[in-house]
Design a protein around this motif. Structure first.
Motif, PDB file in Angstrom:
ATOM      1  N   UNK A   1       5.943  18.538  -3.207  1.00  0.00           N
ATOM      2  CA  UNK A   1       4.790  17.615  -3.205  1.00  0.00           C
ATOM      3  C   UNK A   1       5.125  16.307  -3.911  1.00  0.00           C
ATOM      4  N   UNK A   2       5.818  16.419  -5.023  1.00  0.00           N
ATOM      5  CA  UNK A   2       6.215  15.208  -5.764  1.00  0.00           C
ATOM      6  C   UNK A   2       7.141  14.341  -4.917  1.00  0.00           C
ATOM      7  N   UNK A   3       8.086  14.995  -4.272  1.00  0.00           N
ATOM      8  CA  UNK A   3       9.030  14.247  -3.424  1.00  0.00           C
ATOM      9  C   UNK A   3       8.276  13.538  -2.303  1.00  0.00           C
ATOM     10  N   UNK A   4       7.295  14.232  -1.727  1.00  0.00           N
ATOM     11  CA  UNK A   4       6.506  13.627  -0.659  1.00  0.00           C
ATOM     12  C   UNK A   4       5.719  12.427  -1.193  1.00  0.00           C
ATOM     13  N   UNK A   5       5.153  12.634  -2.394  1.00  0.00           N
ATOM     14  CA  UNK A   5       4.358  11.547  -2.980  1.00  0.00           C
ATOM     15  C   UNK A   5       5.231  10.326  -3.238  1.00  0.00           C
ATOM     16  N   UNK A   6       6.430  10.543  -3.770  1.00  0.00           N
ATOM     17  CA  UNK A   6       7.337   9.425  -4.056  1.00  0.00           C
ATOM     18  C   UNK A   6       7.706   8.720  -2.757  1.00  0.00           C
ATOM     19  N   UNK A   7       8.051   9.547  -1.762  1.00  0.00           N
ATOM     20  CA  UNK A   7       8.437   8.963  -0.469  1.00  0.00           C
ATOM     21  C   UNK A   7       7.283   8.154   0.116  1.00  0.00           C
ATOM     22  N   UNK A   8       6.083   8.730   0.039  1.00  0.00           N
ATOM     23  CA  UNK A   8       4.925   8.087   0.662  1.00  0.00           C
ATOM     24  C   UNK A   8       4.545   6.795  -0.059  1.00  0.00           C
ATOM     25  N   UNK A   9       4.636   6.853  -1.374  1.00  0.00           N
ATOM     26  CA  UNK A   9       4.159   5.709  -2.149  1.00  0.00           C
ATOM     27  C   UNK A   9       5.179   4.579  -2.238  1.00  0.00           C
ATOM     28  N   UNK A  10       6.446   4.926  -2.340  1.00  0.00           N
ATOM     29  CA  UNK A  10       7.414   3.875  -2.678  1.00  0.00           C
ATOM     30  C   UNK A  10       8.556   3.653  -1.688  1.00  0.00           C
ATOM     31  N   UNK A  11       8.955   4.676  -0.974  1.00  0.00           N
ATOM     32  CA  UNK A  11      10.196   4.547  -0.208  1.00  0.00           C
ATOM     33  C   UNK A  11       9.941   4.037   1.207  1.00  0.00           C
ATOM     34  N   UNK A  12      10.996   3.470   1.743  1.00  0.00           N
ATOM     35  CA  UNK A  12      10.968   3.074   3.147  1.00  0.00           C
ATOM     36  C   UNK A  12      10.329   1.725   3.418  1.00  0.00           C
ATOM     37  N   UNK A  13      10.041   0.966   2.376  1.00  0.00           N
ATOM     38  CA  UNK A  13       9.472  -0.372   2.602  1.00  0.00           C
ATOM     39  C   UNK A  13      10.599  -1.403   2.659  1.00  0.00           C
ATOM     40  N   UNK A  14      10.561  -2.271   3.658  1.00  0.00           N
ATOM     41  CA  UNK A  14      11.604  -3.293   3.700  1.00  0.00           C
ATOM     42  C   UNK A  14      11.447  -4.294   2.562  1.00  0.00           C
ATOM     43  N   UNK A  15      12.535  -4.906   2.201  1.00  0.00           N
ATOM     44  CA  UNK A  15      12.500  -5.914   1.141  1.00  0.00           C
ATOM     45  C   UNK A  15      11.830  -7.177   1.699  1.00  0.00           C
ATOM     46  N   UNK A  16      10.837  -7.730   1.007  1.00  0.00           N
ATOM     47  CA  UNK A  16      10.181  -8.936   1.545  1.00  0.00           C
ATOM     48  C   UNK A  16      11.153 -10.116   1.587  1.00  0.00           C
ATOM     49  N   UNK A  17      10.875 -11.020   2.510  1.00  0.00           N
ATOM     50  CA  UNK A  17      11.766 -12.178   2.683  1.00  0.00           C
ATOM     51  C   UNK A  17      11.809 -13.047   1.426  1.00  0.00           C
ATOM     52  N   UNK A  18      10.722 -13.023   0.692  1.00  0.00           N
ATOM     53  CA  UNK A  18      10.630 -13.914  -0.481  1.00  0.00           C
ATOM     54  C   UNK A  18      10.053 -13.124  -1.641  1.00  0.00           C
ATOM     55  N   UNK A  19      10.585 -13.371  -2.819  1.00  0.00           N
ATOM     56  CA  UNK A  19      10.099 -12.630  -3.990  1.00  0.00           C
ATOM     57  C   UNK A  19       8.663 -13.055  -4.306  1.00  0.00           C
ATOM     58  N   UNK A  20       7.856 -12.111  -4.729  1.00  0.00           N
ATOM     59  CA  UNK A  20       6.476 -12.424  -5.100  1.00  0.00           C
ATOM     60  C   UNK A  20       6.309 -12.258  -6.603  1.00  0.00           C
ATOM     61  N   UNK A  21       5.322 -12.957  -7.113  1.00  0.00           N
ATOM     62  CA  UNK A  21       5.078 -12.841  -8.564  1.00  0.00           C
ATOM     63  C   UNK A  21       4.432 -11.504  -8.900  1.00  0.00           C
ATOM     64  N   UNK A  22       3.467 -11.083  -8.099  1.00  0.00           N
ATOM     65  CA  UNK A  22       2.738  -9.857  -8.411  1.00  0.00           C
ATOM     66  C   UNK A  22       2.901  -8.762  -7.375  1.00  0.00           C
ATOM     67  N   UNK A  23       2.989  -9.140  -6.125  1.00  0.00           N
ATOM     68  CA  UNK A  23       2.983  -8.116  -5.075  1.00  0.00           C
ATOM     69  C   UNK A  23       4.305  -7.365  -5.011  1.00  0.00           C
ATOM     70  N   UNK A  24       4.212  -6.055  -4.899  1.00  0.00           N
ATOM     71  CA  UNK A  24       5.396  -5.221  -4.694  1.00  0.00           C
ATOM     72  C   UNK A  24       5.719  -5.207  -3.199  1.00  0.00           C
ATOM     73  N   UNK A  25       6.958  -4.849  -2.840  1.00  0.00           N
ATOM     74  CA  UNK A  25       7.313  -4.821  -1.413  1.00  0.00           C
ATOM     75  C   UNK A  25       6.331  -3.999  -0.583  1.00  0.00           C
ATOM     76  N   UNK A  26       5.871  -2.874  -1.113  1.00  0.00           N
ATOM     77  CA  UNK A  26       4.944  -2.044  -0.328  1.00  0.00           C
ATOM     78  C   UNK A  26       3.620  -2.774  -0.069  1.00  0.00           C
ATOM     79  N   UNK A  27       3.207  -3.602  -1.033  1.00  0.00           N
ATOM     80  CA  UNK A  27       1.957  -4.349  -0.854  1.00  0.00           C
ATOM     81  C   UNK A  27       2.140  -5.483   0.153  1.00  0.00           C
ATOM     82  N   UNK A  28       3.297  -6.128   0.106  1.00  0.00           N
ATOM     83  CA  UNK A  28       3.584  -7.196   1.077  1.00  0.00           C
ATOM     84  C   UNK A  28       3.570  -6.601   2.480  1.00  0.00           C
ATOM     85  N   UNK A  29       4.220  -5.445   2.614  1.00  0.00           N
ATOM     86  CA  UNK A  29       4.318  -4.814   3.928  1.00  0.00           C
ATOM     87  C   UNK A  29       2.925  -4.405   4.424  1.00  0.00           C
TER      88      UNK A  29
END
Lengths: 217, 512
Positions: free
Chosen positions: A10-38
């Motif tokens: 379950x933990x592995x699924x949660x980590x995968x679901x919440x954080x993994x597999x998001x592409x790196x945004x083209x430009x760095x953001x001050x507050x938004x994480x890559x998952x939020x940009x996506x």
């Protein structure tokens, strides 16, 4: 032992679901994480798709950048609330999956759904019988609408862009320095005070505010 | 009488250490009411310190982008909502308070409002007749006049035409504006400097009369000794970040709290539940919930041009609502636009043929509370419950708005009411608004007029202040904002707050 294994899975699924597999945004953001940009790009596509009646799509309006700039000026509590809103919408398909056959995997993260599924999810939120669910949808739409309709290209298209206005200099402008400045740095003196506004209506064919003028690419 | 010091204004960059001030009167909050109190006290020759948590704004400090503008000029970035019934509401944080970002509407409440106040709340001196000289004076002070025809724009004039067609009274909105150019930017700050918000009208006049105006200072506690207030203390706060710095204290013979209906009760609660023998501090919170309908017309209206709120109708005041025209940045108005995707974009594409008219309602059954949060933050916990008995007023208002739009020639309307058709193309279709299908949770409303959280009452057991704004429990502690209204005003409250504040200031001067 089985219980621990279950927890780890379950933990592995949660980590995968919440954080993994998001592409790196083209430009760095001050507050938004890559998952939020996506997520924001996906939501922008669904709310303001290309090919509609407006000159630009949500993606072209670069809503992640607007939201990031907006988060910078928000107090911490509101910033947190908006980031939670993004997280909620991205992950809520776990509890409110996109309608359709199971093989379409409607419980994937919002940003991982196809365009039709995203529309179905938004429709379900916007027409939910649960008041709070409708309210959450309205909050997300409100944030993105502020960015979309604040974009110079959309405002110009709608003839709603602000005009250039020369502000008269008043006694108050002499008394108060610009925010962040010391009064000694205020160059205005009583002799700079100009005549007040003459009440001449703004010219609808007049120049736009510099930030909203069309600039050649 | 202490001789007045030279008038001055201080800003964040000037605070280099902890400090202490003395004055005859300290006023907390520089909104319309606080500014008027400060002006009158200074004009009478007494020393007065006006404290404001926000900074002063100049036109080059205004943000045109609606979201960022709200984040800079409003508490909680303009994203405040009530609990219970969730409803957005705003409170400004800047020199001039709400007057910097409101539509400058200045209306005297009708006679029946004061009759109601007098009889229900034992306020014999609070009659329209007794307040009229104060209304006259504050109207002159901030330049109130009718909105000129040449800056009305089509969306305002259509409202007048519709009222004429249906036989309703209407009039150009009386506003504290001189030289309006019709830019429709009241909400993000008037770049034409035509709106006579108190930061550019009353506060400079007060400074000329000797007032000291300290901005970027947050009052955190009212100081008392026995049954007397002795001053206030707090900390310097950095604009926008809210970071706290040097401490300060102001000692004064009279303390006036004018921090607004949603902050004054918090300040009293954080000062040890001050002035609350009646148990009424933070209770009885009322709003003017507003509902709006957007009408789409066959031809472009150039809605960007025209006074923000140029026309209104007082026809239905006794039935509980006031009709107004409304404009705000597209990004704010469109927040109410239903739908998403191509459907939403189609609606946005019609924004140039858009007019929005609203109704603000007197919802006497719907009340709430203002409570302090933990910590030193002055942002309140607002709880408010919309009462079903107030629903007919809002539903009737929506119906009248629909009638007006179709009388003006709108090709369709968007009511924003949940569970009803998004668009209605005729009055027959709009009948659904009064079919009994509308539930409170279907309405999309908001309210920026807030009242009654420290209400005045002739009976010290039922109210926080007397009719001169003096706390029943404290001899020299006054409250001067819309919190002291015993009930809502039926019309926009700024002018009433200013008139009451002026009367209060004269009472304070008489006692100094």
């Amino acid at each position: 032992m089985i219980g621990w294994l279950l927890v780890i899975v379950l933990l592995a699924y949660a980590v995968q679901r919440l954080w993994l597999g998001y592409p790196r945004p083209a430009r760095a953001c001050e507050w938004l994480a890559p998952r939020e940009v996506h997520f924001l790009e996906a939501a922008a596509d669904a709310l303001f798709p290309s090919g509609g009646a407006m000159p630009i799509s949500g993606r072209e309006a670069d809503l992640p950048r607007w939201v990031d700039d907006y988060l910078v000026v928000l107090p911490r509590s509101k910033r947190t609330q908006i980031r939670l809103l993004l997280l909620l919408f991205e992950q809520a398909t776990l509890f409110f999956p996109a309608p359709g056959p199971l093989r379409k995997r409607g419980w994937r993260r919002f940003s991982a759904l196809d365009a039709e599924q995203r529309s179905d999810v938004l429709r379900a939120w916007s027409r939910s019988s649960l008041y709070l669910r409708r309210l959450v949808f309205m909050a997300l739409r409100a944030v993105l609408t502020m960015g979309y309709l604040g974009h110079p290209a959309t405002l110009r298209h709608l003839r709603l862009a602000p005009y250039r206005i020369e502000s008269p200099i008043t006694e108050a402008d002499v008394l108060y320095p610009r925010i962040g400045q010391h009064p000694d740095d205020n160059p205005l003196t009583p002799s700079d005070i100009t005549a007040p506004s003459d009440g001449v209506p703004i010219d609808l064919d007049g120049p736009l505010h510099p930030d909203y003028e069309e600039h050649p690419l | 009488m202490s001789p007045p010091d030279g008038g001055e204004v201080r800003v964040f960059a000037q605070y280099e250490r902890d400090f202490r001030e003395q004055a005859d009167v300290v006023v907390v909050g520089s909104g319309p009411c606080g500014a008027v109190v400060c002006h009158e006290i200074a004009r009478a020759g007494h020393s007065v310190v006006l404290l404001e948590e926000g900074p002063p704004f100049r036109p080059d400090d205004f943000e045109i982008d609606a979201g960022r503008s709200m984040a800079r000029t409003m508490r909680e970035a303009g994203l405040r909502t009530t609990r219970g019934t969730i409803m957005p509401t705003m409170q400004a944080i800047c020199l001039g308070g709400g007057s910097l970002v409101n539509s400058a509407i200045c209306v005297r409440p009708p006679q029946f409002v004061f009759d109601d106040w007098s009889t229900r709340f034992e306020l014999e001196q609070t009659t329209r007749e007794q307040l009229d000289p104060h209304f006259d004076a504050v109207e002159a002070l901030v330049g109130v006049g009718p909105t000129p025809e040449n800056v009305q724009g089509k969306r305002n004039l259509l409202f007048k035409q519709a009222c004429d067609a249906l036989g309703y009274d209407s009039e150009p909105m009386p506003r504290n504006v001189v030289g309006c150019r019709g830019s429709g930017e009241c909400f993000t700050g008037c770049r034409s400097r035509a709106k006579q918000s108190v930061d550019i009208s009353v506060v400079p006049a007060a400074i000329r009369a000797g007032a000291r105006v300290l901005t970027s200072v947050q009052v955190q506690r009212v100081l008392t000794e026995g049954v007397r207030a002795t001053g206030v203390e707090g900390q310097v706060v950095e604009p926008f970040t809210g970071r706290r710095g040097h401490r300060f204290r102001v000692d004064a013979k009279v303390v006036v709290l004018a921090a607004g209906c949603m902050a004054t009760p918090v300040l009293l609660q954080k000062s040890g539940d001050l002035a609350n023998r009646s148990g009424q501090v933070g209770r009885n919170l009322q709003f003017h919930p507003g509902v709006a309908i957007a009408g789409i017309f066959p031809e472009p209206l150039d809605p960007q041009f025209g006074a923000t709120q140029g026309y209104h109708s007082l026809q239905f005041l006794e039935e509980g609502f006031k009709l107004e025209t409304l404009w705000a940045p597209a990004a704010v108005l469109a927040v109410r636009t239903p739908g998403f995707g191509y459907e939403l974009q189609d609606r946005f594409a019609e924004l140039d043929s858009f007019a929005v008219w609203d109704a603000i309602a007197s919802c006497h059954h719907s009340v709430g509370t203002v409570k302090a949060r933990r910590g030193s933050n002055l942002d309140p916990i607002l709880t408010w419950k919309f009462h079903p008995d107030d629903l007919p007023v809002l539903v009737n208002a929506l119906w009248v708005l629909a009638r007006l739009f179709f009388a003006a020639g709108a090709k369709k309307i968007v009511s924003g009411v949940q569970r009803l058709p998004y668009e209605m193309h005729s009055l027959e279709e709009a009948e659904v608004l009064r079919s009994g299908r509308v539930r409170p949770s279907d309405l999309v409303f908001g309210a920026n007029h807030a009242f009654c959280s420290t209400r005045m009452h002739g009976d010290s057991g039922k109210g926080v202040v007397d009719e001169l704004g003096r706390c029943h429990d404290y001899d020299n502690l006054y409250l001067a904002d819309t919190g002291i209204f015993p009930r809502c005003t039926a019309v926009n409250p700024m002018l009433t707050g200013m008139a009451l504040a002026r009367r209060q200031a004269h009472a304070i001067v008489d006692r100094l």
